[in-house]
Motif scaffolding. Structure first.
Motif, mmCIF file in Angstrom:
data_model
loop_
_atom_site.group_PDB
_atom_site.id
_atom_site.type_symbol
_atom_site.label_atom_id
_atom_site.label_comp_id
_atom_site.label_asym_id
_atom_site.label_seq_id
_atom_site.Cartn_x
_atom_site.Cartn_y
_atom_site.Cartn_z
ATOM 1 N N ARG A 152 1.231 -1.387 -0.218
ATOM 2 C CA ARG A 152 -0.390 0.252 -0.020
ATOM 3 C C ARG A 152 1.228 1.208 -0.111
ATOM 4 O O ARG A 152 0.340 2.372 -0.169
ATOM 5 C CB ARG A 152 -0.818 0.273 1.764
ATOM 6 N N GLY A 153 2.041 1.198 0.223
ATOM 7 C CA GLY A 153 2.933 1.803 0.055
ATOM 8 C C GLY A 153 4.202 2.072 -0.309
ATOM 9 O O GLY A 153 4.668 1.443 -0.347
ATOM 10 N N HIS A 154 4.577 3.470 -0.299
ATOM 11 C CA HIS A 154 6.590 3.301 -0.847
ATOM 12 C C HIS A 154 7.752 2.814 0.528
ATOM 13 O O HIS A 154 8.214 1.984 -0.641
ATOM 14 C CB HIS A 154 6.832 5.130 -1.161
ATOM 15 N N LYS A 180 7.394 6.577 -7.941
ATOM 16 C CA LYS A 180 7.436 6.449 -6.957
ATOM 17 C C LYS A 180 8.341 4.861 -7.188
ATOM 18 O O LYS A 180 9.241 4.702 -6.966
ATOM 19 C CB LYS A 180 6.258 4.987 -6.792
#
Length: 336
Positions: A152-154, A180
């Motif tokens: 869900r995230g970097h 990203k």
């Protein structure tokens, strides 16, 4: 030979590849052993199999060799092909189902219990709930692993990517925007990962087919994995097939050991028959398979543990299968 399938299943879970040899015709019919590059590592080990090992260890998949009037079928298996999906979101749901449908061992990883549980992923082989920087000790380091990073995230992406680059893999793909992805690649370089290895990263992930929905994105990722897998074909045996055979109390396995002409399936194709019906696998459908099913049913009612049958497709059979000319298969049968 049920032990053969049990040992094969165990070895494939532990090794990146394994060789298999079994006698399908001759006085030693039913004798088998498994081997790696240096030695026999499962099954029978005696003077005869040791001599046979020297003959088969360099053979290609599907070869037949002869020793003392015994015909030996040789297979070279890759290890279990594994999908490791890092992230338990909507795309992962679709990916997990696709991976199982395609015959992969599927692991799903997330750091949130509500996203990685048996209610959400009832059909996968392994669920891991932990921080992403802790999970890789729980994942076998095997070369036939396909890593799919859809967290869900970097920050989680970078943690996963750095750990994956320390491991063996066949495929490493990561979802995300160009920004990203570029940032993750910078982090990998800073962590000492070579540019050559970074170039193996599939990002943006998947084939460019204009996918929009989670299901469509899962399809484009699966298509790219299939493309990579089939660029260097290896012999694989379905884990589901082995699991089925190993857990059943009775039945007959039919294996094509020789193929000639236009018969539909290659040597090594398998099916498991119980009570005259296919439980799993196939040796090609059509006339040959129907004859083989009938023979399996006869074997279930007899004492003999092994048998060999040769099936020849005549012109009529070939036409029914949509082939130009006929062919033949030699099929080895063994009871479990």
């Amino acid at each position: 030979m049920k032990q053969y399938d049990q040992i094969l299943q165990k070895q494939l879970q532990e090794k990146d590849g394994i060789g298999s040899a079994f006698v399908f015709e001759g006085e030693k019919q039913g004798t088998y052993f498994l081997f790696d590059e240096t030695e026999i590592c499962g099954g029978q080990k005696d003077a005869w199999t040791t001599a046979c090992f020297d003959l088969v260890k360099e053979q290609k998949n599907g070869a037949v060799v002869h020793l003392d009037n015994n015909a030996v079928f040789v297979e070279q298996f890759g290890g279990v092909a594994r999908w490791v999906i890092l992230g338990g979101g909507h795309i992962s749901l679709a990916l997990a189902d696709l991976g199982k449908m395609l015959g992969f061992h599927v692991t799903v990883v997330d750091d949130r219990k509500e996203f990685v549980n048996t209610e959400r992923f009832p059909n996968v082989d392994c669920l891991i709930c932990d921080d992403f920087d802790c999970v890789f000790d729980k994942i076998p380091d095997m070369s036939q692993t396909y890593y799919i990073v859809v967290t869900r995230g970097h920050q989680a992406d970078s943690i996963c990517a750095t750990q994956i680059c320390k491991r063996k893999y066949t495929y490493f793909g990561m979802i995300g925007s160009r920004t990203k992805v570029a940032k993750t690649k910078q982090n990998l370089l800073a962590a000492g990962v070579s540019q050559k290895q970074i170039n193996t990263l599939h990002a943006p992930i998947g084939l460019a087919i204009g996918a929009v929905t989670p299901e469509e994105i899962a399809v484009c990722i699966a298509a790219e994995i299939i493309q990579v897998k089939n660029s260097k074909p290896r012999k694989n045996i379905s884990e589901e097939f082995l699991q089925t055979v190993c857990t059943q109390k009775s039945g007959v396995v039919a294996v094509i050991v020789e193929k000639d002409g236009s018969a539909p399936r290659e040597a090594g194709a398998r099916m498991f028959v119980q009570n005259g019906k296919i439980v799993c696998g196939t040796i090609g459908g059509g006339a040959i398979e129907q004859h083989a099913i009938k023979h399996c049913k006869k074997m279930e009612q007899k004492q003999n543990m092994f048998d060999v049958q040769r099936y020849v497709l005549d012109n009529k059979d070939s036409a029914n299968l949509g082939m130009i000319c006929g062919g033949s298969n030699t099929v080895f049968f063994y009871k479990i």
